[in-house]
Enzyme design. Structure first.
Site, PDB file in Angstrom:
ATOM      1  N   GLU A 105       8.713  27.772  59.149  1.00  0.00           N
ATOM      2  CA  GLU A 105      10.155  27.553  59.020  1.00  0.00           C
ATOM      3  C   GLU A 105      10.891  27.189  60.363  1.00  0.00           C
ATOM      4  O   GLU A 105      12.145  27.419  60.576  1.00  0.00           O
ATOM      5  CB  GLU A 105      10.991  28.901  58.493  1.00  0.00           C
ATOM      6  CG  GLU A 105      10.548  28.964  56.916  1.00  0.00           C
ATOM      7  CD  GLU A 105      11.307  30.374  56.477  1.00  0.00           C
ATOM      8  OE1 GLU A 105      12.021  31.149  56.965  1.00  0.00           O
ATOM      9  OE2 GLU A 105      10.977  30.432  55.168  1.00  0.00           O
ATOM     10  N   HIS A 118      47.665  41.646  21.824  1.00  0.00           N
ATOM     11  CA  HIS A 118      47.724  42.064  23.283  1.00  0.00           C
ATOM     12  C   HIS A 118      48.775  40.944  23.939  1.00  0.00           C
ATOM     13  O   HIS A 118      49.463  41.493  24.907  1.00  0.00           O
ATOM     14  CB  HIS A 118      46.242  42.055  23.802  1.00  0.00           C
ATOM     15  CG  HIS A 118      45.145  42.998  23.716  1.00  0.00           C
ATOM     16  ND1 HIS A 118      45.428  44.126  24.367  1.00  0.00           N
ATOM     17  CD2 HIS A 118      44.522  42.958  22.834  1.00  0.00           C
ATOM     18  CE1 HIS A 118      44.714  45.088  23.990  1.00  0.00           C
ATOM     19  NE2 HIS A 118      43.994  44.345  23.135  1.00  0.00           N
ATOM     20  N   GLU A 163      34.396  37.504  25.172  1.00  0.00           N
ATOM     21  CA  GLU A 163      34.600  39.053  25.752  1.00  0.00           C
ATOM     22  C   GLU A 163      34.046  39.902  24.703  1.00  0.00           C
ATOM     23  O   GLU A 163      33.242  40.939  24.859  1.00  0.00           O
ATOM     24  CB  GLU A 163      36.097  39.185  26.037  1.00  0.00           C
ATOM     25  CG  GLU A 163      36.525  40.538  26.450  1.00  0.00           C
ATOM     26  CD  GLU A 163      37.882  40.739  26.786  1.00  0.00           C
ATOM     27  OE1 GLU A 163      38.176  41.845  27.625  1.00  0.00           O
ATOM     28  OE2 GLU A 163      38.580  40.077  26.133  1.00  0.00           O
ATOM     29  N   HIS A 164      34.583  39.877  23.470  1.00  0.00           N
ATOM     30  CA  HIS A 164      34.275  40.680  22.269  1.00  0.00           C
ATOM     31  C   HIS A 164      33.569  39.794  21.406  1.00  0.00           C
ATOM     32  O   HIS A 164      34.388  38.852  20.811  1.00  0.00           O
ATOM     33  CB  HIS A 164      35.282  41.424  21.601  1.00  0.00           C
ATOM     34  CG  HIS A 164      36.306  42.175  22.681  1.00  0.00           C
ATOM     35  ND1 HIS A 164      37.442  41.686  23.376  1.00  0.00           N
ATOM     36  CD2 HIS A 164      36.075  43.397  23.308  1.00  0.00           C
ATOM     37  CE1 HIS A 164      37.874  42.552  24.023  1.00  0.00           C
ATOM     38  NE2 HIS A 164      37.418  43.771  23.937  1.00  0.00           N
ATOM     39  N   THR A 223      42.583  38.354  26.926  1.00  0.00           N
ATOM     40  CA  THR A 223      41.503  39.116  25.895  1.00  0.00           C
ATOM     41  C   THR A 223      41.015  37.954  24.926  1.00  0.00           C
ATOM     42  O   THR A 223      41.840  37.205  24.619  1.00  0.00           O
ATOM     43  CB  THR A 223      42.012  40.336  25.469  1.00  0.00           C
ATOM     44  OG1 THR A 223      40.764  41.077  25.016  1.00  0.00           O
ATOM     45  CG2 THR A 223      43.104  40.058  24.595  1.00  0.00           C
TER      46      THR A 223
END
Length: 440
Positions: free
Chosen positions: A420, A265, A332-333, A240
């Site tokens: 193609e 954490h 992440e934050h 984190t």
């Protein structure tokens, strides 16, 4: 306690060169693949017996059955602290409000008269939701995984969390209680890579799933990488991280507290302050010491996290440069604690979630903001989103053309097919019109 990176006085480099200057935890998922490969293969071939044996090795407890009995789930809710129950119920209520608004509706576009393309959104049939159970207990992760799956309309929801020796081999009772609150009765005492393999391959106790979501340690991430394709995954979650973009208007007490909140954490957790204020940097450093001393998990998590190479105070010339740095970091934050914080936050391009001003801390988002806390880590926020209702939905296009509508465009299809060198593509249309291309 925390290092400094001084980027003042020189022009910031572009792209990867700027990212390389910023702190980041070492998290080598590729190296962990060879550790998890034999575990996953064992589960593939021996099913629940392998899950039980690997759980005994890693979690220190041998369980009789991987599936958690329904009465144990009910008992966990009955024994839950009323205050914790009330907090979880409020977390669920707020999460439902936000995630319900994310639902997509079927939409039909008329491309030409007689020709339509409809996009309908269909939930995956069955999901496996992983809830960590190592250093901490995460009933909030039950909420963050289950609520969007339920709001998407997923019919089959299974939860796995590691067996706990102190609870007789069951997952932590607060996790079981959260499952009961959300009316999830399919729960497995399984952790790590063996849980991901159980979901991917299925066992005699657990039918295979279509999608695995939820954070975990490096071995969970490695198993997701290994089994991706066999099963869908949300992301390979790493340690984190929090980044805080702040100027002199920020309160160093708040900034220090928020850095510590993520550092607790894990020793690999990242805590990064980006600021143009030398005074704030110094005041935050001064605040860290007494606040760390006053909390728990100091020597095993917080101090190594703050002192690690993944954490730093990054000094920049101004908030413009600060924005470039946090976009390169893609946290992440991301907290924005500046003057005109909302306007600054609106300019952020890369972040899992953005928290605006002094009264929207990351801890709020972890539990009760209504947002989801399962977010991209390791810089992946520059290309990936957090968990949401969309994570559990598949968009399916339904093409419906009449004969006339097909005839009108056949010459274009034939031309492109021949360009193609795929003439049979064009022939598939010609066959419908006597092998002649209709006139446009």
């Amino acid at each position: 306690m925390i290092s400094r990176i001084d980027l003042r006085g020189t022009a910031l480099p572009e792209g990867g060169a700027l990212r390389d200057l910023l702190p980041r935890a070492e998290f080598d998922v590729e190296a962990a693949l060879e550790t998890v490969r034999p575990i996953c293969e064992d589960v593939r071939h021996r099913g629940s017996a392998a899950v039980i044996e690997w759980g005994e090795k890693f979690d220190g407890v041998r369980i009789a059955s991987v599936r958690v009995p329904a009465d144990a789930i009910r008992a966990a809710l009955e024994g839950l602290d009323p205050a914790v129950r009330a907090a979880l119920e409020e977390s669920v209520r707020r999460a439902r409000l936000v995630h319900r608004e994310q639902r997509r509706t079927t939409h039909t576009t008329q491309v030409v008269p007689g020709g339509t393309v409809t996009e309908k959104w269909v939930p995956v049939e069955r999901v496996g939701l992983y809830v960590p159970g190592g250093r901490s207990v995460y009933p909030s992760s039950v909420v963050m995984n289950v609520v969007p799956a339920q709001e998407a309309g997923v019919e089959g929801i299974a939860v796995a969390s590691p067996p706990q020796k102190e609870f007789g081999g069951l997952p932590h009772p607060t996790i079981l209680a959260a499952c009961a609150l959300l009316r999830v009765d399919e729960v497995y005492a399984a952790g790590g890579s063996q849980a991901v393999a159980m979901f991917a391959y299925g066992t005699e106790d657990c039918p295979p799933v279509n999608l695995v979501t939820g954070p975990g340690n490096i071995y969970v991430a490695a198993a997701k990488r290994l089994l991706k394709g066999r099963v869908g995954i949300d992301a390979e979650a790493g340690p984190t991280e929090i980044a805080i973009l702040a100027d002199a208007s920020a309160d160093p007490v708040h900034v220090a507290a928020d850095l510590i909140s993520q550092a607790e954490h894990d020793p690999l957790a990242a805590a990064v302050l980006v600021t143009d204020s030398e005074e704030l940097a110094a005041a935050t450093e001064a605040e860290l010491k007494p606040q760390v001393a006053a909390t728990r998990h100091v020597t095993d998590r917080i101090e190594p996290a703050l002192a690690g190479r993944q954490s730093a105070i990054v000094l920049v010339d101004d908030i413009e440069d600060g924005l470039r740095v946090v976009d390169a970091y893609a946290a992440e934050h991301l907290e924005v604690q500046t003057e005109n914080a909302a306007a600054v936050a609106d300019r952020v391009r890369n972040a899992g979630a953005v928290f605006v001003g002094p009264f929207s801390p990351v801890s709020l988002g972890d539990y009760c903001a209504g947002s989801n806390h399962v977010l991209p880590t390791g810089g992946c926020a520059c290309h990936s989103s957090g968990l949401s209702v969309q994570s559990f939905l598949r968009g399916i296009h339904i093409v419906d053309y009449t004969r006339d509508a097909l005839a009108e465009v056949t010459h274009h299809v034939v031309t492109l097919a021949e360009a193609e060198d795929l003439p049979a593509h064009g022939a598939a249309l010609k066959a419908r019109f006597g092998w002649k291309v209709p006139q446009a």
